[in-house]
Scaffold this active site. Structure first.
Site, PDB file in Angstrom:
ATOM      1  CE  LYS A   1       5.676  -0.886  10.064  1.00 11.07           C
ATOM      2  NZ  LYS A   1       4.665  -0.153   9.294  1.00 11.07           N
TER       3      LYS A   1
ATOM      4  CD  GLU B   1      -2.037  -4.673  11.293  1.00 11.58           C
ATOM      5  OE1 GLU B   1      -2.603  -4.447  10.212  1.00 11.58           O
ATOM      6  OE2 GLU B   1      -0.816  -4.957  11.357  1.00 11.58           O
TER       7      GLU B   1
ATOM      8  N   GLY C   1      -4.951  -1.912   4.823  1.00 10.94           N
ATOM      9  CA  GLY C   1      -4.133  -3.024   4.325  1.00 10.94           C
ATOM     10  C   GLY C   1      -4.797  -4.375   4.532  1.00 10.94           C
ATOM     11  NE  ARG C   2      -6.686  -4.090  10.653  1.00  8.68           N
ATOM     12  CZ  ARG C   2      -6.011  -2.956  10.872  1.00  8.68           C
ATOM     13  NH1 ARG C   2      -4.820  -2.778  10.323  1.00  8.68           N
ATOM     14  NH2 ARG C   2      -6.508  -2.001  11.631  1.00  8.68           N
TER      15      ARG C   2
ATOM     16  CG  HIS D   1      -4.121 -36.250  15.207  1.00  4.55           C
ATOM     17  ND1 HIS D   1      -4.179 -37.493  15.789  1.00  4.55           N
ATOM     18  CD2 HIS D   1      -5.183 -36.180  14.376  1.00  4.55           C
ATOM     19  CE1 HIS D   1      -5.225 -38.159  15.298  1.00  4.55           C
ATOM     20  NE2 HIS D   1      -5.850 -37.375  14.438  1.00  4.55           N
TER      21      HIS D   1
ATOM     22  CE  LYS E   1      -3.565   2.327   2.694  1.00  2.00           C
ATOM     23  NZ  LYS E   1      -4.531   2.264   3.784  1.00  2.00           N
TER      24      LYS E   1
ATOM     25  CD  GLU F   1       9.090  -6.005   7.294  1.00  2.00           C
ATOM     26  OE1 GLU F   1       8.809  -4.909   6.738  1.00  2.00           O
ATOM     27  OE2 GLU F   1       8.882  -6.229   8.493  1.00  2.00           O
TER      28      GLU F   1
HETATM   29  O1  F6P Z   1       2.067  -4.396   9.843  1.00  2.00           O
HETATM   30  C1  F6P Z   1       1.754  -3.081   9.607  1.00  2.00           C
HETATM   31  C2  F6P Z   1       1.244  -2.864   8.219  1.00  2.00           C
HETATM   32  O2  F6P Z   1       1.103  -1.499   8.039  1.00  2.00           O
HETATM   33  C3  F6P Z   1      -0.072  -3.589   7.920  1.00  2.00           C
HETATM   34  O3  F6P Z   1      -1.183  -2.931   8.394  1.00  2.00           O
HETATM   35  C4  F6P Z   1      -0.007  -3.682   6.454  1.00  2.00           C
HETATM   36  O4  F6P Z   1      -0.931  -4.583   5.951  1.00  2.00           O
HETATM   37  C5  F6P Z   1       1.428  -4.101   6.262  1.00  2.00           C
HETATM   38  O5  F6P Z   1       2.137  -3.354   7.230  1.00  2.00           O
HETATM   39  C6  F6P Z   1       2.014  -3.883   4.909  1.00  2.00           C
HETATM   40  O6  F6P Z   1       1.997  -2.541   4.544  1.00  2.00           O
HETATM   41  P1  F6P Z   1       2.199  -2.112   3.046  1.00  2.00           P
HETATM   42  O7  F6P Z   1       1.104  -2.710   2.241  1.00  2.00           O
HETATM   43  O8  F6P Z   1       2.169  -0.630   3.059  1.00  2.00           O
HETATM   44  O9  F6P Z   1       3.527  -2.633   2.591  1.00  2.00           O
END
Ligand code: F6P
Length: 551
Positions: A517, A358, A272-273, A389, A215, A221
């Site tokens: 972060k 979240e 995002g979620r 199990h 987003k 990452e």
């Molecule tokens: O974990 C925090 C967060 O902001 C989530 O809410 C989001 O889905 C994820 O990081 C990834 O964010 P982005 O889509 O901006 O990379």
């Protein structure tokens, strides 16, 4: 392959300010006090077995049909009076008005000044907010997905994390029966190189498409993995980065800077979620095709309509959200286990962890007041029989009561009828065993004289007894189709909204992820320099050990 260029999504203008509903928080209502009294008088000692004995129609009284999802709520520790009080709570908290404000685009994500309009992403053309933008991007994305399906691409690698990963990663295997047999979808999320390394192994640049899903297009990452993928592509002789890297983001400029030519945009009013319905759903669309992706949206829309219009007493997302409050705030249950009896739903628990924890893992309300009650439970689980199990021992005999949510699918998408019957029988047996339990006297009557002299029969019988009265919900789908899965996911979204709204929290921000972060930004250079100045003793000690030469 050179895909068609999609129209870019325009940036959102601020939605008109809609006055707050001024709804009271749950604990400021008379229903809350009523529920406290009701819990002391009837809730604490409620026994499911007695409840079924008292009411032969309990299944009918506590089951609900919503679009695509049937719910058996009868094995839960509530009765008609409990439900009436919970409905009073919803009424006093103005849940219908709060829901309507969200659906109308009010900026209910107040800490970020944003509307919350993921429902607009699945509304038919002309019906939802921002319909023209939504459908322009959707049409372009689906055309692109079809072009990929018809191309020489064999492997699609989605690089994203959190909401830019978990939705597609859950839906693609769930809809395997509908997926292209020619294409493989891979998901890379973890910044740990052990994630991307085996995925890249065996891929060829000319037949691989990378989707960079973020987003913000700033997430550490994702950006780090995207850079590794781009370098791999070049090192393997790939030349057309623009043709083999595609973006799904609200940050079109950053995607272009990365070298991406084709970007599918979305908007700040999509959390995002809650974003698998947007451009973030591109891997899903490539896997199952445009028609099935539209069916996924249609299923979610059907659930949206149910949430928007069904009266609270027959509104399934509301009923589940109210039950969650009853369990969390009155019974004090700290977790809920999800047990899908369909292997395709193996990533559903992980998806729900982000959606629920979240969204509602907050201890301060939307007005900044520290909450005097508990909010999100821990959500966890595994596909049903695998869990049986592993940890079901604890669910049946452990010292904590953990409500379980079983998910069963009537028609399988495989030809093995016997396996399917066994899966269903296991599902039914587990909820039955949790509820019925087994008294020590029954276990004693069944037990043969013990072979070991060190343990008497009564002691053995006690260890073999089950307390029972352990609650569960069973959700039934007719088949796991794009439409039913869309409805199921939307059901969970609105259920999480319901409990969050009554708790008075902002379910749509996630400030709790920011501190880690920021600290990571400070620590990263220290892992090169070895500088531990000013750090706490533990972190300094760990850095020193990590940087020490191997013995
Ligand atoms: O974990 C925090 C967060 O902001 C989530 O809410 C989001 O889905 C994820 O990081 C990834 O964010 P982005 O889509 O901006 O990379």
């Amino acid at each position: 392959m050179t895909p068609p260029q999609p129209p870019q999504a325009a940036a959102t203008s601020a939605w008109a300010d809609v006055p707050s509903t001024g709804a009271p928080r749950c604990d400021a209502t008379t229903a809350w006090a009523g529920l406290q009294g009701h819990f002391q008088a009837h809730g604490r000692d409620f026994d499911l077995r007695e409840a079924f004995a008292r009411d032969s129609q309990r299944f009918a009284h506590f089951s609900l049909q919503s679009p695509e999802v049937f719910a058996d709520l009868s094995k839960n520790r509530w009765d008609i009076a409990t439900r009436r009080l919970l409905l009073d709570l919803a009424r006093e908290c103005q849940l219908p008005a709060q829901r309507d404000a969200m659906l109308a685009g009010a900026p209910i994500n107040t800490s970020e000044g944003r509307a919350v309009l993921h429902t607009a992403l699945r509304a038919p053309p002309g019906q939802g907010a921002h319909s023209d933008q939504v459908h322009a991007v959707l049409a372009a994305m689906l055309a692109y997905a079809e072009a990929v399906r018809a191309s020489t691409i064999t492997d699609v690698v989605n690089i994203g994390i959190g909401g830019s990963d978990l939705g597609p990663q859950m839906v693609v295997p769930a809809l395997d029966a509908y997926a292209s047999r020619r294409l493989r979808c891979h998901f890379v999320s973890n910044v740990d190189g052990h994630d991307i390394t085996p995925v890249l192994r065996g891929l060829r640049p000319e037949t691989t498409l990378f989707i960079i899903a973020s987003k913000t297009f700033t997430t550490q990452e994702t950006m780090a993995n995207a850079a590794v993928a781009r370098q791999w592509f070049v090192d393997q002789g790939g030349s057309d980065i623009g043709g083999h890297f595609v973006g799904a983001t609200t940050n079109l400029a950053a995607a272009a800077q990365f070298g991406i030519r084709t970007t599918f945009g979305f908007w700040d009013w999509v959390g995002g979620r809650y974003s698998l319905w947007s451009a973030i759903g591109l891997p899903i669309a490539i896997a199952i095709g445009a028609e099935h992706f539209r069916a996924l949206l249609a299923g979610a829309h059907a659930m949206d309509q149910h949430f928007a219009s069904a009266p609270p007493e027959s509104n399934l997302p509301m009923q589940l959200g109210l039950l969650d409050i009853w369990y969390r705030n009155f019974h004090g249950f700290g977790s809920r286990s999800v047990a899908p009896y369909h292997q395709g739903l193996r990533r559903l628990p992980a998806y729900l962890q982000q959606l629920e924890m979240e969204s509602n893992g907050k201890c301060v309300d939307a007005q900044g007041q520290v909450l005097p009650f508990a909010t999100s439970p821990v959500v966890w689980g595994e596909p049903g029989t695998n869990g049986q199990h592993a940890y079901f021992q604890m669910l049946h005999q452990g010292s904590d009561v953990v409500p379980v949510e079983f998910i069963a699918v009537r028609q399988p998408a495989h030809p093995h009828a016997d396996l399917h019957r066994k899966a269903l029988a296991n599902c039914l047996a587990q909820s039955q065993a949790l509820m019925l339990g087994k008294r020590a006297e029954e276990a004693l009557a069944e037990s043969a004289p013990t072979a070991s002299a060190s343990i008497d029969r009564l002691s053995l019988a006690r260890q073999r007894s089950f307390p029972g009265n352990r609650p569960s919900t069973t959700l039934l789908l007719d088949s796991l189709s794009p439409r039913s899965l869309g409805a199921l996911i939307a059901l969970y979204e609105h259920r999480v909204y319901t409990s969050g709204a009554l708790w008075g929290i902002n379910s749509f921000d996630q400030w709790g992820v920011e501190l880690g972060k920021a600290l990571c930004g400070d620590l990263l250079p220290r892992l090169s320099s070895g500088d531990t100045t000013g750090l706490d003793g533990s972190t300094a000690g760990l850095i020193q050990r990590l940087l020490a030469a191997s013995p």
